[in-house]
Design a protein around this motif. Structure first.
Motif, short mmCIF file in Angstrom:
data_model
loop_
_atom_site.label_atom_id
_atom_site.label_comp_id
_atom_site.label_asym_id
_atom_site.label_seq_id
_atom_site.Cartn_x
_atom_site.Cartn_y
_atom_site.Cartn_z
N GLU A 25 0.82 -1.21 0.00
CA GLU A 25 0.00 0.00 0.00
C GLU A 25 0.86 1.26 0.00
O GLU A 25 0.49 2.27 -0.62
CB GLU A 25 -0.97 0.00 1.18
N ALA A 26 1.99 1.23 0.67
CA ALA A 26 2.90 2.38 0.64
C ALA A 26 3.44 2.60 -0.78
O ALA A 26 3.48 3.74 -1.26
CB ALA A 26 4.06 2.17 1.62
N ILE A 27 3.81 1.52 -1.44
CA ILE A 27 4.30 1.63 -2.82
C ILE A 27 3.19 2.15 -3.73
O ILE A 27 3.41 3.02 -4.57
CB ILE A 27 4.86 0.28 -3.31
N ARG A 29 1.03 6.03 -7.32
CA ARG A 29 -0.21 6.67 -7.79
C ARG A 29 -0.11 8.18 -7.73
O ARG A 29 -0.60 8.89 -8.61
CB ARG A 29 -1.40 6.19 -6.97
N ARG A 30 0.52 8.67 -6.68
CA ARG A 30 0.69 10.12 -6.53
C ARG A 30 1.51 10.68 -7.69
O ARG A 30 1.38 11.84 -8.05
CB ARG A 30 1.37 10.40 -5.19
N TRP A 36 1.07 6.81 -11.74
CA TRP A 36 1.16 5.42 -12.18
C TRP A 36 -0.12 4.67 -11.86
O TRP A 36 -0.76 4.91 -10.85
CB TRP A 36 2.33 4.73 -11.49
N GLU A 37 -0.46 3.72 -12.71
CA GLU A 37 -1.54 2.78 -12.45
C GLU A 37 -0.88 1.59 -11.75
O GLU A 37 0.04 0.98 -12.29
CB GLU A 37 -2.16 2.34 -13.77
N VAL A 38 -1.34 1.27 -10.54
CA VAL A 38 -0.68 0.25 -9.73
C VAL A 38 -1.64 -0.89 -9.39
O VAL A 38 -2.73 -0.66 -8.88
CB VAL A 38 -0.13 0.85 -8.41
N ALA A 39 -1.19 -2.11 -9.68
CA ALA A 39 -1.93 -3.31 -9.29
C ALA A 39 -1.08 -4.05 -8.26
O ALA A 39 0.14 -3.96 -8.28
CB ALA A 39 -2.19 -4.20 -10.49
N PHE A 64 13.30 1.12 2.17
CA PHE A 64 13.79 1.96 1.08
C PHE A 64 13.23 3.37 1.25
O PHE A 64 12.22 3.57 1.91
CB PHE A 64 13.37 1.40 -0.28
N ALA A 65 13.92 4.32 0.66
CA ALA A 65 13.43 5.70 0.65
C ALA A 65 12.43 5.85 -0.49
O ALA A 65 12.63 5.28 -1.57
CB ALA A 65 14.59 6.67 0.47
N ASN A 66 11.35 6.57 -0.26
CA ASN A 66 10.34 6.80 -1.29
C ASN A 66 10.96 7.35 -2.58
O ASN A 66 10.64 6.89 -3.67
CB ASN A 66 9.26 7.75 -0.80
#
Length: 131
Positions: free
Chosen positions: A25-27, A32-33, A36-39, A116-118
């Protein structure tokens, strides 16, 4: 970067294969911010079928997964012409040099140790997809 066969051109679709909901969920939030479209896929066994059904532009793949390891999935992807060129970021909590070497030998495009760092993750995704 040329699109993989059977896709609509280079896009911004990422599949995150991660069994820890807080991390996936963090990724998802980070990417998304950035547009990106994320699945999300939580198991190793479901990952290959999902990737083959609709090849994403990039896969973020955890090493330790239920059903099949990230290394197993990566080797399978690299062994198939349709998914061999797919960019894959391998994530692991074990950031040792030995694990990093294993990841690169298995065909990882990049290796990122957890935590990891964002900004590090976002930069890696942008670099590999060429946006």
């Amino acid at each position: 970067m040329a699109p993989l066969p059977g896709r609509r051109g280079v896009g911004r679709r990422v599949l995150v294969v991660e069994d820890e909901p807080n991390i996936s969920e963090a990724i998802r939030f980070i990417l998304r911010r950035d547009g990106w479209e994320v699945a999300i896929e939580a198991t190793g066994t479901g990952a290959l079928a999902r990737i083959r059904a609709e090849v994403p532009d990039l896969v973020i793949l955890d090493v330790m997964l239920p059903g099949a390891s990230g290394f197993d999935i990566l080797r399978a992807l690299r062994g198939q012409p349709g998914t061999a060129p797919l960019p894959v970021i391998l994530l692991t909590a074990k950031g040792s040099a030995q694990v990093r070497e294993q990841a690169m030998a298995a065909g990882a495009s990049m290796f990122i140790a957890k935590p990891f760092a964002n900004a590090e993750l976002l930069a890696a995704v942008r670099q590999l997809v060429g946006v």
